[in-house]
Motif scaffolding. Structure first.
Motif, mmCIF file in Angstrom:
data_model
loop_
_atom_site.group_PDB
_atom_site.id
_atom_site.type_symbol
_atom_site.label_atom_id
_atom_site.label_comp_id
_atom_site.label_asym_id
_atom_site.label_seq_id
_atom_site.Cartn_x
_atom_site.Cartn_y
_atom_site.Cartn_z
ATOM 1 N N ARG A 256 0.842 -1.209 0.000
ATOM 2 C CA ARG A 256 0.000 0.000 0.000
ATOM 3 C C ARG A 256 0.876 1.256 0.000
ATOM 4 N NH1 ARG A 256 -1.749 3.716 3.292
ATOM 5 N NH2 ARG A 256 -0.666 2.852 5.097
ATOM 6 N N LEU A 257 1.895 1.258 0.843
ATOM 7 C CA LEU A 257 2.773 2.428 0.927
ATOM 8 C C LEU A 257 3.551 2.641 -0.372
ATOM 9 C CD1 LEU A 257 4.129 2.021 4.562
ATOM 10 C CD2 LEU A 257 2.500 3.719 3.756
ATOM 11 N N LYS A 258 3.992 1.514 -0.991
ATOM 12 C CA LYS A 258 4.691 1.638 -2.271
ATOM 13 C C LYS A 258 3.768 2.200 -3.344
ATOM 14 C CE LYS A 258 8.183 -1.931 -1.537
ATOM 15 N NZ LYS A 258 8.629 -3.303 -1.861
ATOM 16 N N GLY A 259 2.486 1.748 -3.316
ATOM 17 C CA GLY A 259 1.507 2.263 -4.274
ATOM 18 C C GLY A 259 1.291 3.751 -4.106
ATOM 19 N N GLU A 260 1.169 4.190 -2.839
ATOM 20 C CA GLU A 260 0.996 5.619 -2.574
ATOM 21 C C GLU A 260 2.215 6.417 -3.031
ATOM 22 O OE1 GLU A 260 0.028 6.270 1.487
ATOM 23 O OE2 GLU A 260 -1.930 5.291 1.343
ATOM 24 N N LEU A 261 3.400 5.819 -2.839
ATOM 25 C CA LEU A 261 4.630 6.491 -3.264
ATOM 26 C C LEU A 261 4.652 6.653 -4.779
ATOM 27 C CD1 LEU A 261 7.408 7.621 -2.490
ATOM 28 C CD2 LEU A 261 8.324 5.302 -2.723
ATOM 29 N N GLU A 262 4.238 5.601 -5.511
ATOM 30 C CA GLU A 262 4.200 5.682 -6.974
ATOM 31 C C GLU A 262 3.206 6.741 -7.437
ATOM 32 O OE1 GLU A 262 6.169 4.272 -9.225
ATOM 33 O OE2 GLU A 262 7.292 3.525 -7.502
ATOM 34 N N LYS A 263 2.035 6.784 -6.763
ATOM 35 C CA LYS A 263 1.020 7.791 -7.118
ATOM 36 C C LYS A 263 1.558 9.195 -6.900
ATOM 37 C CE LYS A 263 -3.165 5.090 -6.247
ATOM 38 N NZ LYS A 263 -4.332 4.931 -5.360
#
Length: 385
Positions: A256-263
């Protein structure tokens, strides 16, 4: 995605060191261990007594009442690491873990280590005397707080350990998460599924009977020793017989945190691109404004001409339908056509009765549904320029 796992506990008495070593060397019954695999375990010292003596020899003659005699490290990894790798990789991981302990504490203070392979997940246990060199006094002092004191110190320890073993493909837990550091005993108990209540653990402990001519002091010591050992077994039983739920939750949190970072990176790129577009437009506008007035008039005239040409291209020939006048006009703001029937713009405000009446006397409109007319979707009726 396997995770590196590092847990610590403080041991404050010689009695507790002896009890922990007794469990570690399997000198008493260990409920969560498989006796048939005990020969796979390995120890730096041949016996519990030899390990205990080595720890005592390293300690100072006097330790303050609340002082920490020893730090017990438990180092392992999430179960999938051991499932996906062979014994050689397991051993190299534990060798790297021991190297990290020596770098952190000094070889003389990492007194003894053991590797348990008779439980569900292999793990390393290390006993470390927490000496720190005191520059002011120019001598070594016991100082557990230097290694385990405070949230930042514990977080830095986890990060430093992960860097040392990351080449094994192991992940670190979520950095700066709200999770609290756990001791070995807390970790053993909290990952159990279902979690045993303290009452259940207490109920499972067997109090030994007195023996003939045994003094109260001896009996009390034997009861305390037995209760400690049994409680340790119950707590430790949790780590290596339970589900991977904690690790799965950790994986989800990391994803989830990696996804938010990519966004956030994507949003940053979009903002930068729009900023550069705006900057370029402003540069062009400033250049135009700096031109002589006559030149500005010519440029504005040219822009108007081009705008009219584009608008002309977007005109659609009217549809001749008996007595009805059907037109399509270009909406610059929405970049699309809108429909006019007898100069009435068709939108949601137009009553259905108006559409139905028009359809009765229009063979062209009658081939479409009311919904299609409302949506300006007159297939075949629009001549695209």
């Amino acid at each position: 995605m396997p995770y590196a796992i590092l847990r610590t506990t403080k041991i404050k008495t010689s009695g507790n060191i002896a009890a922990s070593l007794s469990h570690n060397y399997r000198d008493r019954e260990t409920h969560n261990a498989d006796e048939t695999k005990a020969h796979l375990n390995s120890h730096d010292h041949d016996s519990k007594d030899a390990a205990f003596e080595a720890i005592q020899n390293r300690l100072p003659e006097k330790v303050r009442k609340d002082g920490v005699h020893c730090i017990e490290y438990m180092i392992t990894a999430s179960p999938d690491f051991f499932e996906d790798n062979n014994r050689i990789t397991h051993d190299k991981y534990f060798e790297a873990a021991k190297e990290w302990l020596i770098e952190r504490h000094g070889e003389e203070n990492v007194i003894t280590t053991s590797i348990h392979r008779d439980e569900t997940s292999p793990h390393l246990i290390a006993y470390v005397v927490p000496y720190v060199f005191n520059e002011k006094k120019q001598k070594e002092n016991l100082n557990c707080k230097h290694f385990l004191g405070g949230r930042k110190t514990l977080s830095d320890m986890q990060t430093n350990f992960h860097k040392h073993v990351s080449h094994f493909g192991l992940e670190r837990g979520v950095e700066r998460s709200v999770a609290q550091h756990q001791t070995v005993k807390e970790f053993y108990s909290k990952i159990q599924n279902p979690i045993k209540e303290l009452k259940e653990i207490a109920d499972s402990i067997i109090i030994p009977d007195t023996t003939f001519l045994e003094s109260k002091e001896k009996y009390a010591e034997r009861v305390a020793y037995s209760v400690w050992n049994q409680a340790c077994d119950e707590f430790e039983d949790s780590i290596l017989k339970t589900t991977n739920k904690n690790y799965i939750d950790l994986e989800k949190e990391n994803s989830r945190l990696k996804g938010e970072l990519e966004k956030s990176k994507l949003s940053e790129r979009v903002v930068k691109r729009e900023f550069f577009k705006f900057k370029n437009n402003m540069d062009i506008a400033n250049k135009i404004n700096n031109l002589p007035f006559e030149n500005i008039k010519k440029i504005n005239s040219y822009i108007d001409k081009k705008t009219d040409e584009i608008a002309e291209k977007n005109l659609i020939n009217p549809i001749l339908d008996q007595e009805n006048k059907i037109l399509f006009k270009w909406d610059k703001e929405n970049n699309s056509y809108y429909l006019l029937i007898n100069d009435q713009q068709i939108n949601k405000k137009v009553p259905v009765s108006f559409i139905e009446e028009i359809k009765k006397c229009s063979s062209f409109l009658n081939q479409f549904t009311t919904k299609e007319i409302y949506n300006n979707n007159l297939k075949g009726g629009v001549e695209i320029p």
